[in-house]
Design a protein around this motif. Sequence first.
Motif, short mmCIF file in Angstrom:
data_model
loop_
_atom_site.label_atom_id
_atom_site.label_comp_id
_atom_site.label_asym_id
_atom_site.label_seq_id
_atom_site.Cartn_x
_atom_site.Cartn_y
_atom_site.Cartn_z
N ASP A 81 12.13 -40.07 -43.20
CA ASP A 81 12.23 -41.49 -43.57
C ASP A 81 11.84 -42.52 -42.59
O ASP A 81 12.17 -43.53 -42.47
N LYS A 82 11.00 -42.14 -41.80
CA LYS A 82 10.37 -42.94 -40.62
C LYS A 82 8.93 -43.29 -40.79
O LYS A 82 8.02 -42.34 -40.84
N LEU A 83 8.66 -44.54 -40.85
CA LEU A 83 7.25 -45.08 -41.03
C LEU A 83 6.27 -44.49 -40.00
O LEU A 83 5.15 -44.11 -40.40
N SER A 84 6.81 -44.28 -38.69
CA SER A 84 6.06 -43.71 -37.61
C SER A 84 5.55 -42.19 -38.16
O SER A 84 4.39 -41.85 -37.76
N VAL A 85 6.59 -41.49 -38.47
CA VAL A 85 6.15 -40.15 -38.71
C VAL A 85 5.42 -40.00 -39.94
O VAL A 85 4.24 -39.09 -40.08
N GLU A 86 5.25 -40.73 -41.07
CA GLU A 86 4.65 -41.01 -42.09
C GLU A 86 3.29 -41.54 -41.81
O GLU A 86 2.23 -40.60 -42.09
N ALA A 87 3.02 -42.41 -40.98
CA ALA A 87 1.52 -42.67 -40.65
C ALA A 87 1.04 -41.75 -39.94
O ALA A 87 -0.13 -41.39 -40.09
N GLU A 88 1.88 -40.93 -38.91
CA GLU A 88 1.10 -39.85 -38.08
C GLU A 88 0.39 -38.68 -39.02
O GLU A 88 -0.57 -38.20 -38.96
N MET A 89 1.31 -38.27 -39.86
CA MET A 89 1.03 -37.27 -40.80
C MET A 89 -0.08 -37.66 -41.77
O MET A 89 -0.97 -37.12 -42.05
N ILE A 90 -0.48 -38.95 -42.21
CA ILE A 90 -1.45 -39.61 -42.95
C ILE A 90 -2.63 -39.23 -42.18
O ILE A 90 -3.79 -39.15 -42.67
N LYS A 91 -2.68 -39.72 -40.86
CA LYS A 91 -3.84 -39.14 -40.21
C LYS A 91 -4.27 -37.70 -40.20
O LYS A 91 -5.70 -37.52 -40.43
N VAL A 92 -3.30 -36.89 -40.15
CA VAL A 92 -3.74 -35.45 -40.17
C VAL A 92 -4.31 -35.34 -41.57
O VAL A 92 -5.40 -34.53 -41.76
N TYR A 93 -3.55 -35.67 -42.55
CA TYR A 93 -3.99 -35.59 -43.86
C TYR A 93 -5.43 -35.91 -44.26
O TYR A 93 -6.28 -35.43 -44.85
N ASN A 94 -5.58 -37.24 -43.62
CA ASN A 94 -7.38 -37.61 -43.50
C ASN A 94 -8.31 -36.66 -43.01
O ASN A 94 -9.39 -36.82 -43.42
N SER A 95 -7.86 -35.81 -42.31
CA SER A 95 -8.75 -34.74 -41.54
C SER A 95 -8.79 -33.52 -42.36
O SER A 95 -9.36 -32.53 -41.97
N LEU A 96 -7.97 -33.34 -43.43
CA LEU A 96 -8.00 -31.99 -43.99
C LEU A 96 -8.70 -31.85 -45.10
O LEU A 96 -8.48 -30.82 -45.90
N LEU A 97 -9.36 -32.82 -45.54
CA LEU A 97 -10.26 -32.91 -46.75
C LEU A 97 -9.27 -32.65 -48.28
O LEU A 97 -9.70 -31.90 -49.00
#
Lengths: 336, 336
Positions: free
Chosen positions: B100-116
């Motif tokens: 439930d933390k925006l910072s963790v969410e945002a971090e994960m989105i970056k990873v998602y962006n790199s995973l096709l």
Amino acid sequence: MNASIKDVAKIAGVSTATVSHTINNTRFVSEDIRKRVTAAMEQLGYQPNLVARSLRRQESKTIGLMIPDISNFVYTRVAEGVEVKLREHGYHVILSNSHDKLSVEAEMIKVYNSLLLDGLIMIPALGEHSYLHKALRGNYPVVFVDRRPKGFEGDCIMLDNMKSTYDVMKMFIAKGHRRIGLITGDPQLSTTSERIQGYKNALREHTIVVDESLIKKGSFSHGSGYDLTRDAVKEGKATALFFASDMMTIGALAFLQEQKIRIPQDVALISCNNFKWTEITQPSLSVVEQPSYEEGQKAAEVLLSRIAGEGGETQFKEYRIATRIILRQSFSMDES
Amino acid sequence: MNASIKDVAKIAGVSTATVSHTINNTRFVSEDIRKRVTAAMEQLGYQPNLVARSLRRQESKTIGLMIPDISNFVYTRVAEGVEVKLREHGYHVILSNSHDKLSVEAEMIKVYNSLLLDGLIMIPALGEHSYLHKALRGNYPVVFVDRRPKGFEGDCIMLDNMKSTYDVMKMFIAKGHRRIGLITGDPQLSTTSERIQGYKNALREHTIVVDESLIKKGSFSHGSGYDLTRDAVKEGKATALFFASDMMTIGALAFLQEQKIRIPQDVALISCNNFKWTEITQPSLSVVEQPSYEEGQKAAEVLLSRIAGEGGETQFKEYRIATRIILRQSFSMDES
DNA sequence: TTGTAGGCGTTATCAG
DNA sequence: CTGATAACGCCTACAA
């Protein structure tokens, strides 16, 4: 389309090799060039493509996690322990739900084999696991949690099921109980056989004859808890019951309430899992607290050390995590 | 080392192109060659490398799933719905826990962006989501579940929080209650504001003046439920309470039992989430059943159709899933 | 101190 | 009907 390393190289006016090296700090890069490269990355919002990186490095910084039921709090606690620990170390988790079916598990393992995973953590599904000898190709280490697989060796993190059951029985016996029911899960499970062992050890130590009909095996379900409790109490004349799963305890309470059987006067209860709601039933429930989160953490640690290659030793290890008994009213009204 | 398509080609005495085409049924292959290729694959235990395939096809058959708490049954039910539906269609799920933390969410989105990734399903974390405009690059469709994000538009699957609260209030009012407490979560959440709206609508329809002090906002925790219930009952003189989360209900029960406040005679209760244990509390708990699993299924369906490109329409849609009220003793002793 | 180029395992576009 | 081959984006041995 996302920017690639080539785009960065072009803008920074350097080669892709240099970009790669600045990203990974893998050889010296002059201050000037480093600045130009980071500026270019910034400008393009560049993020390395992890798929390409995986292919090249033959590793994915990803581990597989297989649990038998994603709606079961116990297993998701394990999952959370795994996830938190691994994220600390830069790994991601691909979670799968085997639905406790060997066929689904096996299918997923095939997929895992194709994903360049760095490791696998699993709570094995019900059944025989010697198929893993073929299914796993030794491309990545595997760690088992919570249950020991039959027919396959590996690192294993488990709770001290035998000891906790033994301790529970000692407490019941000390309270004067002689007909104690063990309401447990599928006999194929290591957790079940360990509990039965603990049960028998405790009774024998007190020269209480083990009545096999008081050892009830079923599924971790509400209905199973209801039925087995009925049998243990009605036919088995049990005056105390220990439950291997919270769901079974709920089924038991439904039966006991229906029959107006008093807890703990007529039947004393101890359940597994210290869920919050066990405090607000009436009477409140005595429980064995299962540190599932810690199981997950430990599993992740063991896997990480295997990945790091410290497992040069082929020797597999077994780790046991201690549980804790919390006595409340369902054991005896003396408890707060 | 796993066998590659080259190994298969060599053994079968054909080109890699032919192997690829037989695997994917993407052009005609003579019966003879097909047999040789499948035999070679069999012999080697060949499985296509999904990472290489992802890189080449620029798609991974994998979707990201982000939930705010992996230990919360409501969210894992959503996850299960998603997982089951997607697996039917050959997709895998990378699960992340935003805590439930925006910072963790945002971090994960970056990873998602790199995973096709082929898509993303998320229950947005607490906070403002306009950062998604930058963070997401439109490489894959996104679907939101359970909560509507603030500051970002997208397909959205939610429960009918407003209507269910409205209906609950109507029932309380019909029973003669006038001072009704709403014990709910963080006011930033769409679920919270919707519930408040439903609450007010129902009261106003019956010309009951809304007492803002009876609308209690906190966190979905035991302690919060305890505190807010105390305030609502002691200071607010509430005779009926509706809880937005099961954890809060447990806290409330702890308080009410301590104070020997009778349910439902002194205070009537309706909780959220039809968990099994709500049937065996005394009195049994009335609940609003939340079809979280269906939310997940629906989210997966919507995402799949977006991936299939049926979202040529940029128009985002909102889907509401109906809840169901189940009356038990905590509402009125008339209930079974 | 930096650049060139081959290859990770697939797929898809050309030819043949 | 099938085969070469380039390319996906990255890393790294080798060269300069």
